[in-house]
Every structure is written in structure tokens, then in C-alpha cells.
Design an enzyme around this catalytic site. Structure first.
Site, PDB file in Angstrom:
ATOM      1  N   HIS A  25      40.779  46.163  37.583  1.00 18.19           N
ATOM      2  CA  HIS A  25      39.428  45.629  37.790  1.00 18.19           C
ATOM      3  C   HIS A  25      38.526  46.543  38.611  1.00 18.19           C
ATOM      4  O   HIS A  25      37.318  46.511  38.443  1.00 18.19           O
ATOM      5  CB  HIS A  25      39.496  44.248  38.441  1.00 18.19           C
ATOM      6  CG  HIS A  25      39.859  43.154  37.473  1.00 18.19           C
ATOM      7  ND1 HIS A  25      41.038  43.154  36.757  1.00 18.19           N
ATOM      8  CD2 HIS A  25      39.196  42.032  37.095  1.00 18.19           C
ATOM      9  CE1 HIS A  25      41.086  42.072  35.989  1.00 18.19           C
ATOM     10  NE2 HIS A  25      39.989  41.375  36.179  1.00 18.19           N
ATOM     11  N   HIS A  52      35.267  47.211  36.916  1.00 14.77           N
ATOM     12  CA  HIS A  52      33.965  46.776  37.431  1.00 14.77           C
ATOM     13  C   HIS A  52      32.976  47.940  37.483  1.00 14.77           C
ATOM     14  O   HIS A  52      31.791  47.781  37.207  1.00 14.77           O
ATOM     15  CB  HIS A  52      34.108  46.150  38.823  1.00 14.77           C
ATOM     16  CG  HIS A  52      34.658  44.760  38.774  1.00 14.77           C
ATOM     17  ND1 HIS A  52      35.309  44.176  39.832  1.00 14.77           N
ATOM     18  CD2 HIS A  52      34.663  43.834  37.797  1.00 14.77           C
ATOM     19  CE1 HIS A  52      35.691  42.948  39.497  1.00 14.77           C
ATOM     20  NE2 HIS A  52      35.313  42.727  38.271  1.00 14.77           N
ATOM     21  N   ASN A  76      43.934  41.546  40.000  1.00 16.55           N
ATOM     22  CA  ASN A  76      42.836  42.476  39.723  1.00 16.55           C
ATOM     23  C   ASN A  76      43.284  43.856  39.274  1.00 16.55           C
ATOM     24  O   ASN A  76      42.543  44.828  39.416  1.00 16.55           O
ATOM     25  CB  ASN A  76      41.950  42.610  40.970  1.00 16.55           C
ATOM     26  CG  ASN A  76      41.191  41.340  41.223  1.00 16.55           C
ATOM     27  OD1 ASN A  76      40.632  40.764  40.303  1.00 16.55           O
ATOM     28  ND2 ASN A  76      41.201  40.874  42.449  1.00 16.55           N
ATOM     29  N   ARG A  97      46.526  37.182  45.749  1.00 13.22           N
ATOM     30  CA  ARG A  97      45.657  36.917  44.618  1.00 13.22           C
ATOM     31  C   ARG A  97      44.961  38.178  44.126  1.00 13.22           C
ATOM     32  O   ARG A  97      44.546  38.269  42.978  1.00 13.22           O
ATOM     33  CB  ARG A  97      44.631  35.821  44.984  1.00 13.22           C
ATOM     34  CG  ARG A  97      43.825  35.360  43.798  1.00 13.22           C
ATOM     35  CD  ARG A  97      43.115  34.046  44.043  1.00 13.22           C
ATOM     36  NE  ARG A  97      42.266  33.724  42.897  1.00 13.22           N
ATOM     37  CZ  ARG A  97      41.575  32.619  42.775  1.00 13.22           C
ATOM     38  NH1 ARG A  97      41.639  31.693  43.699  1.00 13.22           N
ATOM     39  NH2 ARG A  97      40.818  32.405  41.710  1.00 13.22           N
ATOM     40  N   LYS A 143      37.339  30.110  41.448  1.00 13.71           N
ATOM     41  CA  LYS A 143      36.278  31.060  41.820  1.00 13.71           C
ATOM     42  C   LYS A 143      35.086  30.766  40.934  1.00 13.71           C
ATOM     43  O   LYS A 143      35.180  30.842  39.696  1.00 13.71           O
ATOM     44  CB  LYS A 143      36.738  32.494  41.557  1.00 13.71           C
ATOM     45  CG  LYS A 143      37.619  33.069  42.624  1.00 13.71           C
ATOM     46  CD  LYS A 143      37.480  34.578  42.521  1.00 13.71           C
ATOM     47  CE  LYS A 143      38.735  35.301  42.822  1.00 13.71           C
ATOM     48  NZ  LYS A 143      38.630  36.723  42.475  1.00 13.71           N
ATOM     49  N   GLU A 202      42.762  40.877  29.310  1.00 12.76           N
ATOM     50  CA  GLU A 202      43.307  40.200  30.500  1.00 12.76           C
ATOM     51  C   GLU A 202      44.752  39.756  30.274  1.00 12.76           C
ATOM     52  O   GLU A 202      45.572  39.808  31.185  1.00 12.76           O
ATOM     53  CB  GLU A 202      42.459  38.970  30.870  1.00 12.76           C
ATOM     54  CG  GLU A 202      41.077  39.282  31.410  1.00 12.76           C
ATOM     55  CD  GLU A 202      41.071  39.655  32.896  1.00 12.76           C
ATOM     56  OE1 GLU A 202      42.148  39.821  33.495  1.00 12.76           O
ATOM     57  OE2 GLU A 202      39.960  39.800  33.449  1.00 12.76           O
ATOM     58  N   ARG A 235      26.515  19.206  48.116  1.00 10.31           N
ATOM     59  CA  ARG A 235      27.616  19.847  48.857  1.00 10.31           C
ATOM     60  C   ARG A 235      28.945  19.801  48.117  1.00 10.31           C
ATOM     61  O   ARG A 235      30.012  19.894  48.703  1.00 10.31           O
ATOM     62  CB  ARG A 235      27.799  19.229  50.250  1.00 10.31           C
ATOM     63  CG  ARG A 235      26.574  19.387  51.116  1.00 10.31           C
ATOM     64  CD  ARG A 235      26.928  19.167  52.577  1.00 10.31           C
ATOM     65  NE  ARG A 235      25.739  19.264  53.383  1.00 10.31           N
ATOM     66  CZ  ARG A 235      24.932  18.251  53.641  1.00 10.31           C
ATOM     67  NH1 ARG A 235      25.214  17.049  53.177  1.00 10.31           N
ATOM     68  NH2 ARG A 235      23.859  18.421  54.372  1.00 10.31           N
ATOM     69  N   HIS A 268      33.903  42.140  29.859  1.00  9.30           N
ATOM     70  CA  HIS A 268      34.802  42.174  31.015  1.00  9.30           C
ATOM     71  C   HIS A 268      36.218  42.602  30.586  1.00  9.30           C
ATOM     72  O   HIS A 268      36.813  43.499  31.182  1.00  9.30           O
ATOM     73  CB  HIS A 268      34.820  40.791  31.673  1.00  9.30           C
ATOM     74  CG  HIS A 268      35.668  40.716  32.890  1.00  9.30           C
ATOM     75  ND1 HIS A 268      35.358  41.375  34.049  1.00  9.30           N
ATOM     76  CD2 HIS A 268      36.847  40.077  33.128  1.00  9.30           C
ATOM     77  CE1 HIS A 268      36.286  41.134  34.954  1.00  9.30           C
ATOM     78  NE2 HIS A 268      37.204  40.350  34.417  1.00  9.30           N
ATOM     79  N   LYS A 276      49.031  32.442  36.783  1.00  8.44           N
ATOM     80  CA  LYS A 276      47.853  32.304  37.643  1.00  8.44           C
ATOM     81  C   LYS A 276      48.005  31.130  38.607  1.00  8.44           C
ATOM     82  O   LYS A 276      47.647  31.222  39.778  1.00  8.44           O
ATOM     83  CB  LYS A 276      46.574  32.162  36.808  1.00  8.44           C
ATOM     84  CG  LYS A 276      45.342  32.113  37.705  1.00  8.44           C
ATOM     85  CD  LYS A 276      44.125  32.764  37.176  1.00  8.44           C
ATOM     86  CE  LYS A 276      43.032  32.789  38.242  1.00  8.44           C
ATOM     87  NZ  LYS A 276      41.746  33.195  37.737  1.00  8.44           N
ATOM     88  N   GLU A 312      42.223  34.416  48.107  1.00  7.68           N
ATOM     89  CA  GLU A 312      42.354  35.854  47.900  1.00  7.68           C
ATOM     90  C   GLU A 312      42.462  36.644  49.202  1.00  7.68           C
ATOM     91  O   GLU A 312      41.684  37.563  49.465  1.00  7.68           O
ATOM     92  CB  GLU A 312      41.172  36.379  47.061  1.00  7.68           C
ATOM     93  CG  GLU A 312      41.456  37.743  46.476  1.00  7.68           C
ATOM     94  CD  GLU A 312      40.501  38.115  45.347  1.00  7.68           C
ATOM     95  OE1 GLU A 312      40.599  37.517  44.283  1.00  7.68           O
ATOM     96  OE2 GLU A 312      39.666  38.999  45.567  1.00  7.68           O
TER      97      GLU A 312
END
Ligand SMILES: NC(=O)c1ccc[n+]([C@@H]2O[C@H](COP(=O)([O-])OP(=O)(O)OC[C@H]3O[C@@H](n4cnc5c(N)ncnc54)[C@H](O)[C@@H]3O)[C@@H](O)[C@H]2O)c1
Length: 364
Positions: free
Chosen positions: A248, A252, A245, A241, A143, A185, A121, A265, A227, A237
Site C-alpha cells: 500500500h 498509495h 497494508n 493491523r 475504517k 487485495e 455523534r 486501488h 481480516k 491500527e
């Protein structure tokens, strides 16, 4: 060595940035994460370059270390490989008080982080990112995820690291393609949040291309600073946040259309950011001069900006599968001038399709 703190109450942690600090990993982890037993997760390429130094440093602090390696590549960022690492964590007898240490790029960091989030956990995670992309982005913010065959990062969690150790020297061994991918980025941060940082990148083009140590450290520091501020305000997010992106949603779709094999990426983010800038220009949010500046900056660093020739309507359909879609409506981060952004969920389909078509006919 520089230190930045990500303020998240009891989940706060430090980002340590310096050149040659891999050898201090053991001491830093002992002092700041307080663990005795760790599972070092890497891949064969990164482990052959830096594994021994990190192992020696951990052993030098009396830590008990087991090593687990995943194969190199985005296609291995999946549940099956994660379960193999979990098996090794069980074999190594990792306890709630132990840590997973991720040594590698964003793929290793995301997968090792996912294991740390689910094992018993959740146990501690230390990120030692070794690509530019992972140093300026993926290692900070918590993330963690693996891919599902239907889409990227569909299985994951928010699990903040206990410590991030960034040794900028590791970037010297990076392939030029992976280095450039990280720059995709880096530029995005400037366009979205910080006009001065864009000027800095423009002025230091040569040093960036030569991987100058001082300039690299300054860049990593600036990106992590941006960041950490955003993550501290919007850890999960909800809205702010999402501003990270920019490019993105277009990117994506490109990654997916290329089946994650054609574009890295960062390459997809660079192309996507220019497409977003074209759209912003069409919507009257960005002037032609700034649009040209954005394209010139990416191209000057050696990044491709022309959108590949997929039918725009097909790209749009893939954009709608993005996780950022809310109740069927595309939510787009768009530049509003350089250094500012707006999130828009009212952009007509036709405008997006026209922007893609324009991005496909850019000068090379
Ligand atoms: N969690 C997040 O917030 C977040 C954010 C952005 C991207 N990501 C994820 O990050 C991943 C991409 O990360 P990446 O660009 O680092 O790719 P990557 O991890 O695949 O690394 C690229 C290549 O560089 C090699 N490499 C790593 N360090 C090296 C070094 N120092 N010297 C030589 N080679 C080295 C790797 O073995 C690999 O072959 C994607 O899966 C993406 O989804 C996550």
C-alpha cells in the site's frame, strides 16, 4: 449462509456471507441490528441493479426507509457529498436508534460509514458491500473516511458496523476491471498471511477468472476470516493491523501520482505488492523463486505488475506522505517468504529507489 464474528466486546458484529442473500437483508438487519428506521445510501449504478431488492426486503420487515444517492466515483468521496447525505438523514428524521445502510463498493461504504460515524455523534451502520474489494476488505474493520484535496482518507473515524451482509452474487455484474481490482487485495492477503491460500488461488485460477460461485465464496470467507482476526487484535491500527497494508505504501504513491484516475486501488496494490516483494528480495527476506511466484500469480489473474515509469525519487517522495510514516521514517510491510511478513522502518532510501527501478523493468 456462513457467519463470521468480529470480536470487539460491545462493538462485536457478524459478517454474513452467502449467494443471493440480498433478499434477506431486511430480516438480518432487523434481527441483528434491531433498527426500525434506515437511510439506504447507494449510487445510481448499484441502486439500479440491487436497490429495489434491498428496499423490498427492508419494507417487508416493516422498516421505514429513506434513500440517498451519491454520484459514482472516488472523486465524490468528499466532505461536500457527505454533508448532502447528512442533510438527507436530517430530512428523513433519523434518530440515534436508526441506521445507515451502505449498498455499494468501497466508495459508498466509506462515505456512508463516515456519515454514520458523525451523525448525532454516531449511529448504527450496516455494510452491504457489492464489489470484491469491499467484500474482502473495506466493509470489515470500521475504517470510514472521505478524502481531502491534499490526500486520500484524511478525514475519517473508526466506526465499526453493526452488521456486514455479503452477497457474492452481486459480483457477477461487476466490470472486469473492478473485479480484477478486488483480486489485487485478495492475493495480498495470501502473500502476507497464508501460504495455503496462495496455493488455493494458484490452483483455482480458471474458476476465479470465471467467477465461480463456490470459489468466490471460499475466497471471501478466507479474506474476511483473516481480516476479522487482525481487527479483533488491533482495532485502531497500532501495529498488527498495519500488516494489511502490504504494497500500500508503494500503491498509495502510485494512486496519488495518477491523481486517482489512472489506477484503481486494487491495481495499485498489485503493482505495489510486487515492488515490495522485489525490495524484500534485495534485502534477503524473500528468495527469487517466491518472487517469481508472486509475479506469476498476479499476472496469471490478469493484473499488471510492472511499475510505471515515474522517476523513482519522485515515487519515494510520495511514499513519504503516506499515513504509515512515523516520525519521518517510512514503515514498510514486507513479505518474509510467502505467507509471512515483517514491518521494517530501517530500509535505506537507496534500496527502495533501486527496488522501484527494478519493478519498472519487469517483463510484461
Ligand atoms: N475502509 C477501508 O478499510 C478501505 C479498505 C480498502 C479500500 N477502501 C476504499 O475503497 C474504495 C474503493 O472501493 P471499490 O474498489 O469497491 O470501488 P468503488 O466503490 O468505486 O466501486 C467500483 C465501481 O463498481 C461499481 N459497482 C459497485 N458494485 C457493483 C456491482 N455489484 N455491479 C456492477 N458495478 C458495481 C461502482 O458503482 C463503481 O463504479 C477506495 O475509496 C478505497 O480508499 C477502504
Amino acid at each position: 449462509m456462513n457467519k463470521l464474528r468480529v470480536d470487539l466486546g460491545e462493538r462485536s458484529y457478524n459478517i454474513m456471507i452467502g449467494s443471493g442473500i440480498l433478499d434477506e437483508a431486511g430480516a438480518l438487519i432487523k434481527a441483528q441490528a434491531g433498527v426500525q428506521k434506515v437511510l439506504l445510501v447507494s449510487n445510481p449504478l448499484v441502486f439500479s441493479l440491487y436497490g429495489e431488492r434491498v428496499l423490498n426486503s427492508l419494507a417487508g420487515q416493516g422498516m421505514k426507509v429513506a434513500v440517498a444517492q451519491m454520484p459514482d466515483g472516488e472523486q465524490f468521496k468528499n466532505v461536500k457529498e457527505a454533508m448532502k447525505i447528512v442533510d438527507q438523514a436530517v430530512r428523513a428524521g433519523l434518530e440515534r436508534s436508526s441506521a445507515v445502510v451502505a449498498l455499494g463498493g468501497g466508495v459508498v461504504g466509506d462515505l456512508a460509514g463516515f456519515v454514520a460515524a458523525i451523525y448525532q455523534r454516531g449511529i448504527r451502520l450496516v455494510q452491504i458491500p457489492t464489489t470484491l474489494l469491499s467484500q474482502v476488505d473495506s466493509s470489515v474493520g470500521g475504517k470510514v473516511a472521505v478524502n481531502h484535496r491534499q490526500g486520500k482518507n484524511l478525514i475519517g473515524a473508526f466506526h465499526q458496523p453493526a452488521l456486514v451482509i455479503i452477497d457474492s452474487n452481486t459480483l457477477l455484474s461487476l466490470s472486469s476491471r473492478d473485479y480484477l481490482s478486488g483480486l489485487g487485495e485478495v492475493v495480498k492477503y495470501g502473500i502476507t498471511f497464508d501460504a495455503d491460500f496462495v496455493c488455493y488461488l494458484e490452483k483455482h485460477r480458471e474458476q476465479i477468472l470465471n467467477r465461480d460461485k463456490k470459489v468466490l465464496e471460499a475466497i471471501i470467507h478466507s479474506c474476511c476470516e483473516l481480516k476479522r482476526m487482525i481487527v479483533a487484535q488491533d482495532e485502531r491500527e497500532d501495529d498488527l493491523r498495519m500488516s494489511l497494508n502490504l504494497g500500500h505504501t508503494f500503491g498509495h504513491a502510485l494512486e496519488k501520482l495518477g491523481r486517482y484516475r489512472i489506477y484503481t486501488h486494487g491495481e495499485a496494490v498489485a503493482i505495489g505488492t510486487v515492488a515490495a516483494a522485489i525490495l524484500a528480495t534485495k534485502l534477503g527476506m524473500l528468495n527469487e523463486q517466491d518472487l517469481k511466484r508472486i509475479g506469476d500469480l498476479y499476472q496469471g489473474l490478469g493484473l499488471e505488475t510492472r511499475f510505471p515509469g515515474y522517476p523513482p525519487a519522485t515515487v519515494y517522495r510520495h511514499m513519504q506522505n503516506d499515513k504509515k510514516v512515523k516520525e519521518g521514517q517510512l514503515r514498510l510491510v514486507l513479505p518474509e517468504g510467502i505467507g509471512h511478513f515483517t514491518i521494517r522502518d530501517d530500509v535505506p532510501r537507496r534500496a527502495v529507489i533501486e527496488a522501484i527501478a527494478s519493478a519498472q523493468s519487469l517483463p510484461v
